[in-house]
Structures are given as C-alpha cells and as structure tokens.
Write a protein that holds these residues in place. Structure first.
Motif, short mmCIF file in Angstrom:
data_model
loop_
_atom_site.label_atom_id
_atom_site.label_comp_id
_atom_site.label_asym_id
_atom_site.label_seq_id
_atom_site.Cartn_x
_atom_site.Cartn_y
_atom_site.Cartn_z
N LEU A 1 -12.00 -11.52 3.00
CA LEU A 1 -12.50 -10.22 2.54
C LEU A 1 -11.73 -9.11 3.23
N PHE A 2 -11.37 -8.11 2.47
CA PHE A 2 -10.85 -6.87 3.04
C PHE A 2 -11.69 -5.73 2.51
N ALA A 3 -12.17 -4.87 3.38
CA ALA A 3 -13.01 -3.74 2.99
C ALA A 3 -12.44 -2.46 3.55
N ASP A 4 -12.39 -1.45 2.72
CA ASP A 4 -11.88 -0.14 3.12
C ASP A 4 -12.89 0.94 2.71
N PRO A 5 -13.98 1.07 3.47
CA PRO A 5 -15.00 2.05 3.10
C PRO A 5 -14.42 3.47 3.06
N ALA A 6 -14.84 4.25 2.09
CA ALA A 6 -14.38 5.63 1.99
C ALA A 6 -14.91 6.45 3.16
N ARG A 7 -14.00 7.17 3.80
CA ARG A 7 -14.40 7.97 4.95
C ARG A 7 -14.46 9.46 4.59
N ARG A 8 -14.74 9.73 3.33
CA ARG A 8 -14.89 11.10 2.86
C ARG A 8 -16.19 11.25 2.09
N THR A 9 -16.79 12.40 2.23
CA THR A 9 -17.98 12.76 1.47
C THR A 9 -17.63 13.99 0.64
N GLY A 10 -18.63 14.55 -0.01
CA GLY A 10 -18.41 15.77 -0.78
C GLY A 10 -17.97 16.93 0.09
N ARG A 11 -18.23 16.84 1.39
CA ARG A 11 -17.87 17.91 2.32
C ARG A 11 -16.54 17.65 3.02
N GLY A 12 -15.90 16.56 2.69
CA GLY A 12 -14.63 16.25 3.33
C GLY A 12 -14.73 15.02 4.21
N ARG A 13 -13.78 14.88 5.14
CA ARG A 13 -13.72 13.70 6.00
C ARG A 13 -14.96 13.63 6.90
N THR A 14 -15.48 12.42 7.06
CA THR A 14 -16.62 12.21 7.94
C THR A 14 -16.23 11.29 9.10
N PHE A 15 -16.80 11.57 10.26
CA PHE A 15 -16.55 10.74 11.44
C PHE A 15 -17.78 9.91 11.80
N ASP A 16 -18.80 9.96 10.94
CA ASP A 16 -20.02 9.18 11.14
C ASP A 16 -19.88 7.88 10.37
N PRO A 17 -19.76 6.74 11.05
CA PRO A 17 -19.54 5.47 10.34
C PRO A 17 -20.62 5.15 9.32
N GLU A 18 -21.85 5.62 9.56
CA GLU A 18 -22.92 5.34 8.61
C GLU A 18 -22.88 6.26 7.41
N ALA A 19 -22.00 7.27 7.45
CA ALA A 19 -21.78 8.13 6.29
C ALA A 19 -20.62 7.64 5.44
N TYR A 20 -19.94 6.57 5.89
CA TYR A 20 -18.91 5.96 5.06
C TYR A 20 -19.55 5.46 3.76
N SER A 21 -18.74 5.21 2.76
CA SER A 21 -19.24 4.68 1.50
C SER A 21 -18.46 3.41 1.15
N PRO A 22 -19.09 2.22 1.31
CA PRO A 22 -20.43 1.97 1.85
C PRO A 22 -20.44 2.15 3.38
N PRO A 23 -21.63 2.19 3.99
CA PRO A 23 -21.70 2.36 5.45
C PRO A 23 -20.93 1.27 6.19
N LEU A 24 -20.37 1.64 7.33
CA LEU A 24 -19.59 0.67 8.10
C LEU A 24 -20.44 -0.53 8.49
N SER A 25 -21.71 -0.31 8.80
CA SER A 25 -22.57 -1.44 9.20
C SER A 25 -22.66 -2.47 8.08
N TRP A 26 -22.72 -2.00 6.83
CA TRP A 26 -22.76 -2.94 5.70
C TRP A 26 -21.45 -3.73 5.62
N ALA A 27 -20.32 -3.02 5.75
CA ALA A 27 -19.02 -3.68 5.67
C ALA A 27 -18.87 -4.73 6.76
N LEU A 28 -19.34 -4.43 7.97
CA LEU A 28 -19.23 -5.38 9.06
C LEU A 28 -20.11 -6.60 8.83
N ASP A 29 -21.31 -6.38 8.27
CA ASP A 29 -22.19 -7.50 7.95
C ASP A 29 -21.55 -8.38 6.87
#
Length: 388
Positions: free
Chosen positions: A164-192
């Motif tokens: 598996l390779f996952a590249d969660p989006a690190r941008r929201t409607g407001r621009g780049r986010t540095f909160d892993p749980e604001a990734y799409s999908p959240p980083l915690s989901w990708a790690l699980d």
C-alpha cells in the motif's frame, strides 16, 4: 469545456500545435487557433499546455505527453523520488500495490514501471480521468487500474494487494495544513491502513516531528539534488530506523543511535550535511564518518582537520574564520578580487541577499562564505568547495 474534450481528435491536434509554443507567444497562438477551433477548447488546451510546462521540472520529458490539473502539478511526487520509492517496493517483494489518493498518477506510473500492478484510487472524477489518460499516454494502462472511490472504503488486502502507498492530501479549503488529523484522509487512518498490510509507505511532510513517527515504522527523508522533497513512513521494513536517501546517487544513511557530536574549534574542512540527513537527525553519523565535530551545539555544520569525502555532505576547505563583520568581509573580498560569492547561512538572522548587497563583490575570483555561529558567537567562515 470538460477534460474529456482534450482527448478527442480536435483536442489532441490543439495540444500538438501548442507543444512548443513559448509562454511569451501564447496570446498570439491562442488568437490564431480560435479561428479554427472552438474558443473553449482552445482555452482548455492552452491551460493544459501551461501545466505541462510547469510539470517538466517534476516529470521531465514525460510531461510533454501527460495530463495535469493545477493541484496535481503542485502535489504530485517528483518522478525521481517516486521511482526510488517504487524500486524499494519492488526490492521488498511487492507485486500489486494500492495507490490511495493517487492524484494524477505520478506514483502509480513509477510503481507500474517498476513491474508492480497498481490499483490507483481517488475520489475526484476529473483527477481519475487524468490518471487514466496518463496511464494510457505512457503505455501503462495494462498495469494500472484507476478506480473512482473514497479510499477509506477500499480494503487493499481484499483487492489482492500485498503493498500500500498512501498520500493523504495536506491541503484544505484554506490552504496547506500542518495538522495531521486535518489531512484527507486523516494521517491516523492512513497509518492504521498501512499497519494492516505486509508492506506499506505513507507520504508525509518533510517537517514531520520525530515524536509523531510511530515506533513501529521506519521514517525515510528523501532529497533530490540537495533539496528535501518529502518523507515517508514505512511499515514492514525496519521499525524505529531513521533513514536519509539522497538522489540521484541513491546514497542512503541510517541512524545508529550515536550521541550528539562534540563541539570543537573550526578545522581546515567544513561539511554541510544534506538536508535529508539533517531532517533525519543523522548529523552525528556524518560527524562519525569524517572524524569531526560540530562548530556549535545547535548548528548542523561539521568540521574536521582532514578531508574525508562522504556522499552525505558537501565538503569545503576553509581559509578564514573571523568574527562576523560585513566591512571586514567586504575589504577581504576586494583584496582577493572575489566577484562570484556564494553566501550560505545557518543560525543567523542575516540574509544572503543582504550580505551580497552590502559587500558588492567584484573581480574574477570566487569564494563561499558561511554566516553562522561558532561556539555561540556570530562568525563568518570563508573558503571554497574542497577538491575531492
């Protein structure tokens, strides 16, 4: 006009005509082409031609045949980095990989070229259409299945994937986010999701804090020609290991749990570790390689009295070690006829552009000046790349 129109005969003809049009000639070309094609199609083709020009820095010659979206150009993995990761997957035994959040397909292309079958998944219809077009344009449609779906609803194991390779989006409607749980999908989901596979890698920002890296995963920072491009968290490889990989050479450095290097006086040689080495906190390993120490406890410059070439750092021969003083630097450079001046800084508020503006270098010779701290005090080190 939709993306699909570009794949038709008229769209393909337009893209061929725009292939070698320089940016300064685009307006004239658009005016000419609107006399023969629908204006909306000309606008779409012109936008795609502009994206291809931007993408050349990441994809090289392939960009001339590929298709892009504005976000896809910005967020896609640089081709050499994707190729490196795909080669690792292949060497580790992957045969079929799920590429979750596949975007325009850059990583899927690299995986397919490495001989791995790919299930590429994204939830955006246009992005999926672009990924399919790219697989077709590069002759890889038989190895890449592109699926329109929410990645959180896909089970790679049930799809016959062993990686598996996952590249969660690190941008929201407001621009780049540095909160892993604001990734799409959240980083915690990708790690699980990664933890449920025999082999997996999750792409993250290079600035990820080390304390955020799970102890069960390997963290790899990758640079390309000296620029740190990304980090990836690997599952199924070497738990707890930190790795720096330098492209294009492929030189890799792994952590050995060394203590912080000692601080010592500046010697004849100064080593500037690659950015991936610094991000991976492996400066101690470089210091051990070259038999050196730090010039300051908080600065990632290593110094030694003898030259020991290493692929993990650039070596400079230092001729002058002086307290920081711009007037003194200006006089010294004028005395030596230095007109080509490279200014590097670390641990200083002074900007390189300001140094060059103030000293106004003139002459046929060249030099490198490091504006930094030595044992807590502002210093300037003057030298040149070491002959190796």
């Amino acid at each position: 006009m939709g993306f699909a129109a570009l794949l038709g005969p008229a769209g393909q003809a337009l893209l061929d005509e725009l292939r070698d049009v320089a940016p300064e000639d685009e307006l004239a070309a658009a005016t000419r082409l609107r006399k023969r094609y629908e204006p909306a199609l000309v606008s779409a083709a012109l936008g795609q031609a502009q994206l291809r020009q931007r993408a050349a820095a990441k994809f090289g010659a392939d960009a001339r045949r590929m298709y892009f979206t504005p976000n896809g150009v910005e967020q896609a993995t640089r081709a050499p980095v994707a190729a490196h990761r795909a080669a690792r997957f292949r060497a580790l035994g992957a045969t079929r990989a799920a590429d979750l959040c596949c975007g325009i397909g850059g990583d899927a292309i690299a995986l397919a070229r490495a001989g791995i079958a790919v299930l590429a998944v994204d939830r955006d219809p246009v992005t999926c259409a672009v990924a399919r077009a790219n697989a077709d344009a590069l002759g890889l449609a038989g190895r890449i299945e592109v699926r329109l779906a929410d990645v959180m609803g896909v089970d790679p194991g049930r799809e016959g994937c062993d990686a598996l390779f996952a590249d969660p989006a690190r941008r929201t409607g407001r621009g780049r986010t540095f909160d892993p749980e604001a990734y799409s999908p959240p980083l915690s989901w990708a790690l699980d999701a990664a933890a449920r596979m025999p082999l997996a890698a999750v792409k993250v920002a290079p600035g990820i804090p080390h304390e955020a890296v799970p102890a069960s995963m390997e963290a790899e920072w990758v640079s390309d020609r000296g620029d740190v491009k990304e980090a990836a968290l690997w599952h199924g490889t070497a738990p707890g290991v930190r790795r720096a990989t330098l492209l294009p050479s492929g030189a890799a450095l792994t952590g050995r749990g060394l203590p912080d290097p000692r601080v010592r006086p500046v010697g004849r040689y100064l080593y500037e570790p690659d950015g991936a080495v610094i991000r991976a906190h492996l400066v101690a390993e470089v210091a051990d390689e070259v038999g050196g120490g730090l010039i300051d406890a908080t600065i990632a410059y290593v110094t030694s009295d003898e030259l020991r070439p290493t692929p993990h750092a650039t070596a400079y021969e230092i001729g002058d070690v002086l307290p920081f003083h711009l007037k003194r630097l200006k006089a010294l450079l004028r005395e030596r006829g230095v007109g080509r001046l490279t200014v590097k800084k670390r641990g200083s508020a002074v900007e390189p552009e300001e140094v060059r503006r103030r000293v106004r270098p003139e002459g046929p010779n060249e030099a490198t000046v490091f504006v930094t701290r030595v044992a807590g005090a502002p210093f300037m080190l003057i030298g040149a790349p070491a002959a190796t």
